[in-house]
Design an enzyme around this catalytic site. Structure first.
Site, short mmCIF file in Angstrom:
data_model
loop_
_atom_site.label_atom_id
_atom_site.label_comp_id
_atom_site.label_asym_id
_atom_site.label_seq_id
_atom_site.Cartn_x
_atom_site.Cartn_y
_atom_site.Cartn_z
N HIS A 267 30.07 38.17 37.35
CA HIS A 267 28.94 39.03 38.03
C HIS A 267 27.92 38.01 38.58
O HIS A 267 28.54 37.68 40.16
CB HIS A 267 27.83 39.39 36.64
CG HIS A 267 26.21 40.11 36.74
ND1 HIS A 267 26.68 40.56 38.31
CD2 HIS A 267 25.60 40.31 36.47
CE1 HIS A 267 24.93 41.68 38.53
NE2 HIS A 267 24.79 40.95 37.05
N HIS A 306 33.77 44.76 44.28
CA HIS A 306 33.07 45.99 43.30
C HIS A 306 33.21 47.55 42.46
O HIS A 306 33.65 47.45 43.13
CB HIS A 306 31.54 45.95 44.63
CG HIS A 306 30.72 46.50 43.74
ND1 HIS A 306 29.67 47.38 43.55
CD2 HIS A 306 29.28 44.63 44.02
CE1 HIS A 306 28.36 46.45 43.23
NE2 HIS A 306 28.65 44.99 43.63
N ASP A 362 28.78 37.84 47.07
CA ASP A 362 29.00 36.34 46.43
C ASP A 362 30.28 35.73 47.58
O ASP A 362 30.05 34.68 46.78
CB ASP A 362 29.63 36.85 45.14
CG ASP A 362 28.06 37.41 43.96
OD1 ASP A 362 28.51 37.70 43.31
OD2 ASP A 362 27.23 36.09 44.22
C1 SDX Z 1 27.56 40.99 42.05
O1 SDX Z 1 27.13 45.91 39.56
C2 SDX Z 1 26.53 45.42 40.38
O2 SDX Z 1 25.63 45.90 41.94
C3 SDX Z 1 26.48 43.50 40.41
C4 SDX Z 1 25.93 42.82 41.95
C5 SDX Z 1 24.55 42.69 42.02
O3 SDX Z 1 24.15 42.93 42.80
O4 SDX Z 1 24.19 42.50 41.14
O5 SDX Z 1 26.41 43.07 43.13
C6 SDX Z 1 26.91 41.66 42.18
O6 SDX Z 1 28.10 41.15 40.77
C7 SDX Z 1 29.12 41.54 42.46
C8 SDX Z 1 30.68 40.99 42.48
C9 SDX Z 1 31.02 39.51 42.67
N1 SDX Z 1 31.69 39.39 41.33
C10 SDX Z 1 33.05 39.11 41.34
O7 SDX Z 1 33.00 39.06 42.99
C11 SDX Z 1 34.17 38.88 40.90
C12 SDX Z 1 35.79 39.23 41.13
N2 SDX Z 1 35.49 40.79 41.12
C13 SDX Z 1 36.58 41.11 40.33
O8 SDX Z 1 36.56 40.50 38.31
C14 SDX Z 1 35.38 43.09 40.22
O9 SDX Z 1 36.29 43.02 41.02
C15 SDX Z 1 34.35 43.34 39.46
C16 SDX Z 1 34.49 43.06 38.52
C17 SDX Z 1 33.18 43.32 40.31
C18 SDX Z 1 34.49 44.47 39.54
O10 SDX Z 1 35.58 45.36 38.20
P1 SDX Z 1 35.90 46.97 37.78
O11 SDX Z 1 35.13 47.83 38.52
O12 SDX Z 1 35.47 46.41 36.78
O13 SDX Z 1 37.23 46.46 38.18
P2 SDX Z 1 38.22 46.14 37.81
O14 SDX Z 1 38.02 45.62 36.81
O15 SDX Z 1 38.94 47.49 36.69
O16 SDX Z 1 39.69 46.43 38.93
C19 SDX Z 1 40.28 47.59 39.15
C20 SDX Z 1 40.93 46.66 39.61
C21 SDX Z 1 42.61 46.19 39.14
O17 SDX Z 1 43.60 47.06 38.94
P3 SDX Z 1 44.90 47.39 38.40
O18 SDX Z 1 44.15 46.90 36.68
O19 SDX Z 1 44.11 48.09 38.54
O20 SDX Z 1 46.44 46.93 38.73
O21 SDX Z 1 41.14 46.06 41.36
C22 SDX Z 1 41.42 45.10 40.19
C23 SDX Z 1 41.61 44.80 39.29
O22 SDX Z 1 42.74 43.88 38.98
N3 SDX Z 1 40.72 43.57 40.37
C24 SDX Z 1 41.00 42.94 41.80
C25 SDX Z 1 40.17 41.67 41.86
N4 SDX Z 1 38.78 43.21 41.71
C26 SDX Z 1 39.33 44.44 40.97
N5 SDX Z 1 42.32 42.12 41.70
C27 SDX Z 1 42.18 40.92 42.47
N6 SDX Z 1 40.99 40.39 42.50
C28 SDX Z 1 39.36 41.37 42.64
N7 SDX Z 1 38.39 40.17 42.58
#
Ligand code: SDX
Length: 428
Positions: A267, A306, A362
């Site tokens: 997050h 996201h 981010d």
């Molecule tokens: C913020 O919610 C909000 O609005 C948050 C925010 C706000 O203003 O409040 O926008 C701020 O928190 C932005 C997000 C910051 N986080 C990151 O950048 C961390 C990296 N991103 C992730 O971990 C992920 O994308 C999330 C947590 C942001 C979202 O995760 P989801 O929606 O639960 O998606 P998921 O983890 O189920 O992933 C779906 C697929 C998976 O692959 P498969 O299992 O289908 O093979 O996508 C992959 C994940 O492995 N994946 C990534 C990835 N993000 C998702 N693979 C590599 N790198 C990534 N960053």
């Protein structure tokens, strides 16, 4: 066609007609669907609330497919272009952009509340010199609940208004003090002649000069970053704010909990994790190998992806533009080349494209913060300061919502069936 859902329970052959309202069915309408006597009725199962609306809100609208973000109906691009942070905080909190007179009154009120009780400084002195500033922030915001006893009167609008002004003002001072503590420098008192963001920079960076003068380009860039981070509907930390607030605890304790949720690397802690990732990659030449490791499941491309945005995060677009303006003043952050190469490769790589992973808020913000002189562990604090406006607005909305009660979800129980107690000498 009627706005209803017809469900046939094939276990009993019974049909049910459920009303569809605002694109949802009420989960409690499912309780009537029972397989037989003694059945407590159907629930929905939605870990992490992937497809569950927990509230009705009028604050922020996001269209993840189109990359749209609006605060109270105003597009984020227009607010970032024309407003300052306090003006946007007013919009988020009170629902309308302030008139000139309202903004001046609001600005004065915030300015009058930037000072921290001297005891708060003593509390902060107790932290290790190298304590993570986000840990100091969370603890100190929570401690404010012990200072302002009227905060417990959560159904007294005047009391809520007092806490609102105190929090919007004091989170910046707490952040400033935590930074100065971490570098062993004296605390800098607020300068009421400066803007909210200018004063924040003053509390961070003033040295021996009689009056701190913020660089106007950096002051404006940080002010826009505050606008972009002010709210984002039902994200993890705002959900935490609503769940904690639903027990009718005071807003300082609820915001401390929300800030704790924000700190997680998935997050608001992602901005710090992005910089550590870029520094770990080290050079553009190492980007392909890093991407290959991510695709093999070894770590994530932090700052990408996201839950809602399945296209470019509109905030990332604005931040990328601000980066150029900041680097004009501070000098280009060399890590930018690695970030741009990561984005270039990821946006054309099938792994990221099929998962709709794009840069989020981010991905570039940390590069700006670092160029402005902030240490990496301070980045989540820079996120929490403006998000305090969003957390408070959602807390207020929750308290005014007659449908809301204390949050208490159900579960699917997987544990052992009922069994009799086993005396200690009988246990194996
Ligand atoms: C913020 O919610 C909000 O609005 C948050 C925010 C706000 O203003 O409040 O926008 C701020 O928190 C932005 C997000 C910051 N986080 C990151 O950048 C961390 C990296 N991103 C992730 O971990 C992920 O994308 C999330 C947590 C942001 C979202 O995760 P989801 O929606 O639960 O998606 P998921 O983890 O189920 O992933 C779906 C697929 C998976 O692959 P498969 O299992 O289908 O093979 O996508 C992959 C994940 O492995 N994946 C990534 C990835 N993000 C998702 N693979 C590599 N790198 C990534 N960053």
């Amino acid at each position: 066609m009627a706005d209803t859902l017809t469900i046939t329970d094939n276990r009993t052959g019974q049909k049910y007609e459920l009303p569809i309202q605002e694109g949802t069915i009420r989960t409690t309408d499912l309780k009537q669907i029972k397989a037989g006597p003694g059945d407590t009725g159907l629930m929905t199962y939605d870990p992490a609330f992937l497809n569950t609306a927990a509230c009705r809100s009028a604050i922020t609208f996001i269209d993840g497919d189109k990359g749209i973000l609006e605060y109270r109906g105003y597009p984020i691009e227009q607010l970032a272009e024309h407003c300052n942070y306090l003006e946007v905080a007013y919009l988020i909190l009170f629902g309308e952009l302030p008139t000139e007179a309202q903004l001046n009154t609001w600005d004065d009120a915030i300015t009058q509340h930037t000072l921290l009780h001297e005891n708060v400084k003593k509390l902060m002195e107790g932290f290790q010199y190298d304590a993570h500033p986000m840990g100091i922030f969370i603890s100190t915001v929570g401690a404010l609940s012990t200072l302002y006893r009227d905060a417990k009167q959560v159904f007294d609008q005047e009391a809520r208004n007092r806490q609102c002004v105190r929090l919007i003002a004091k989170v910046a001072s707490i952040a400033g003090y935590s930074y100065r503590h971490s570098i062993g420098r004296n605390y800098v008192y607020p300068d009421n002649d400066l803007s909210f963001t200018g004063n924040f920079l003053n509390m961070l960076f003033k040295m021996t000069e009689l009056k701190y003068r913020p660089n106007p380009v950096l002051e404006r860039a940080l002010d826009i970053l505050f606008i972009l981070h002010a709210d984002h509907e039902q994200n993890c930390s705002t959900t935490a704010m609503r769940v904690i607030g639903s027990s009718h605890v005071d807003p300082y304790s609820a915001i401390a909990g929300a800030a704790a949720a924000l700190w997680g690397p998935l997050h608001g802690g992602a901005n710090e994790a992005v910089l550590r990732m870029l520094e770990g990659i080290g050079s553009k030449n190492n980007v392909p190998a890093f991407i290959a490791r991510v695709k093999a499941g070894d770590g994530r491309l932090m700052g990408f992806g996201h839950r809602i945005y399945k296209s470019y995060d509109p905030r990332a677009t604005i931040i990328k533009r601000i980066a150029d303006e900041v680097f004009e003043v501070t000098g280009r952050n060399p890590l930018l080349d690695i970030a741009l190469e990561l984005e270039r490769i990821a946006l054309q790589d099938e792994y990221f494209v099929t998962r709709k992973l794009y840069p989020n808020v981010d991905f570039y913000s940390g590069l700006i913060y670092q160029a402005m002189g902030f240490p990496k562990d301070f980045f989540p604090v820079l996120f929490a300061i403006p998000r305090t406006a969003g957390w408070f607005a959602h807390w207020e909305e929750l308290l005014r919502d007659s449908e809301q009660k204390i949050a208490r979800p159900r579960q699917i129980y997987l544990g052992p069936k009922r069994r009799e107690f086993l005396p200690r000498d009988k246990r194996t």
